[in-house]
Design an enzyme around this catalytic site. Structure first.
Site: not given
Ligand code: PLP
Length: 493
Positions: A112-113
């Protein structure tokens, strides 16, 4: 480049508008009107630069109203020493035909980063371009990974605040510690008594609360979300497919023009959709292997053309893929048929009956490009153990699902293509299941298990997880669902 709604072609907006608003007024998702094409020469040029260079080139194709300098500054801020590997998304080679794309070297150790480190910059720039003068407060309800990644992305970003609600006793020890120790002067976190659905429905109620919205307007704030249907989260994900291909070319595993398969652990269909867009832009991709856990809606869909969410929900050891409605699939359908009225009809049917069946021509395109399949928890564990024992390489529970389905596809299709398995989380985020897969008893909790997994395998835990128990706990607030509104107004006082 303009963007359309998947449910109404006549809705036509700029990139900044699509990112600032997230969702089209008709409930559809914003998609680029046409996809830019990259020639083999352009792909070759990408091979000669680094991750930031690749990101700059690809983002620039989609973001007309952003200058090169602006894009470069955003990319530099998003993909720098906040990553513990200078390659940002390094490729780990297993054998001549198999590589793993590690997307978890960012600050929260999950993929998700890749999007949430850049979205805050894209969003604040987009708001300015749209003439928005109010400041934005991001509200998130999380079952674990997204909340932390959003906190880390928005921490100390100018003119923003972020407030995350998580279910009290509903996230893992490590996930809770990651959130309550979050740094940043503009962040807050609260535990809500109840489960994830309580937190999520609470947030939805707040978004629909006109009185609250007016109250906040007076103070110069408006509420927004950072969820995965925003174009600003999808676009950055296209980059790593090109980057993975470049890495394969650079290490001489493939030559430019050779097809490569990608196996992707899938939940909301964002990650694998980015691969589809990369293919449509000219990246030589063979099959897209769509890997699900026991929540096998997508596996059935790619086999039958019927999407049917009417089935039991399973809680699995790959929780970030426990999902029955994959929102981004709507974008794939639109990309394949280009028919806004048809897509709107499918989505209406999904809403009313929980299912829809795509036409034969759509199904043909899907079957030519995608292979769907699913993996049980017990096979997930077996895969972790066998990859570790055979290749001395540790993978997490989500990555293992994709790895298993790559093997299954190879066994049934006799495909000779090189395959990239997309790895979405560090194994240290899911220590208990990973240790269990390696035959260990789980006799400790939280950060203890991180040490134990490290000792058992000799693999070093990522920095952001290894010192978790030493950090100051900043947010200990526990509230009832009814107090969520008050929590927001207190936060924006
Ligand atoms: C979110 C997530 C996924 C699923 O990705 P989608 O884009 O929702 O398909 C897979 N693995 C991990 C670890 C995740 O956090």
């Amino acid at each position: 480049m303009k963007y359309n709604s998947t449910r109404d072609k006549s809705c036509r907006v700029s990139a900044a508008h699509a990112i600032a608003h997230g969702l089209a007024p008709d409930g559809g998702l914003f998609v680029p009107e046409e996809l830019p094409q990259l020639s083999p020469q352009q792909i070759e040029a990408l091979c000669k630069t680094d991750y930031r260079g690749r990101a700059e080139e690809i983002l620039a194709l989609f973001l007309d109203e952003f200058s090169r300098e602006e894009i470069r500054a955003i990319v530099t801020a998003a993909y720098g020493d906040n990553y513990d590997d200078s390659a940002i998304a390094p490729l780990h080679s297993i054998d001549e035909k198999t590589a793993v794309l590690e997307l978890w070297h960012g600050p929260t150790c999950a993929f998700k980063d890749m999007a949430l480190q850049i979205l805050p910059h894209l969003l604040t720039a987009s708001l300015k371009k749209c003439g928005e003068t109010r400041k934005v407060c991001i509200l998130v309800a999380t079952s674990g990974d997204t909340g932390k990644a959003a906190l880390e992305g928005f921490a100390d970003v100018e003119d923003t605040k972020i407030l995350v609600f998580y279910p009290h006793n509903g996230v893992s020890d490590v996930q809770r510690l990651q959130m309550v120790t979050q740094r940043g002067g503009n962040v807050s976190v609260a535990a809500v008594r109840g489960n994830f659905d309580d937190a999520q429905s609470g947030v939805k109620t707040l978004f629909g609360d006109a009185e609250l919205s007016n109250e906040l307007l007076d103070k110069g704030w408006f509420l927004s979300s950072a969820n995965s249907i925003n174009w600003g989260r999808l676009l950055p994900q296209i980059v790593y497919y090109f980057s993975a291909y470049c890495e394969l070319v650079n290490s001489k595993y493939v030559r430019i023009g050779d097809d490569v398969d990608f196996a992707v652990p899938t939940g909301n269909f964002g990650d694998i959709l980015a691969c589809w867009y990369a293919k449509k832009m000219g990246l030589p991709v063979g099959k897209l292997i769509c890997a699900s856990n026991e929540n096998n809606v997508l596996a059935d869909f790619f086999k039958t053309g019927i999407y049917d969410r009417n089935r039991a929900f399973h809680t699995t050891i790959s929780p970030s893929m426990d999902i029955l409605v994959s929102s981004n699939l709507e974008r794939l359908l639109y990309s394949v048929c280009g028919d806004d009225i048809l897509v709107a009809e499918y989505m209406r049917s999904l809403n009313e009956k929980g299912s829809y069946t795509v036409g034969n021509d759509i199904f043909k395109v899907l079957s030519d490009n995608f292979v769907g399949g699913f993996c049980s928890d017990s096979d997930t564990k077996k895969t972790i153990a066998s990859v570790y024992n055979k290749h001395n390489y540790l993978i997490d529970t989500h990555t293992a699902v994709a790895y298993k389905l790559m093997n299954e596809y190879r066994n049934t299709s006799a495909s000779k293509r090189t395959t990239v398995v997309v790895s979405t989380a560090s194994p240290f985020k899911f220590c208990d299941s990973v240790l269990n897969a390696l035959g260990e008893n789980i006799d400790a909790k939280g950060t203890e298990l991180i040490k134990k997994l490290s000792e058992r395998t000799g693999v070093k835990a990522p920095m952001p997880l290894s010192d978790l128990d030493k950090r100051e706990k900043r947010f200990e607030l526990v509230i009832n669902k009814q107090e969520m509104r008050q929590t927001v107004t207190d936060f924006l006082k």
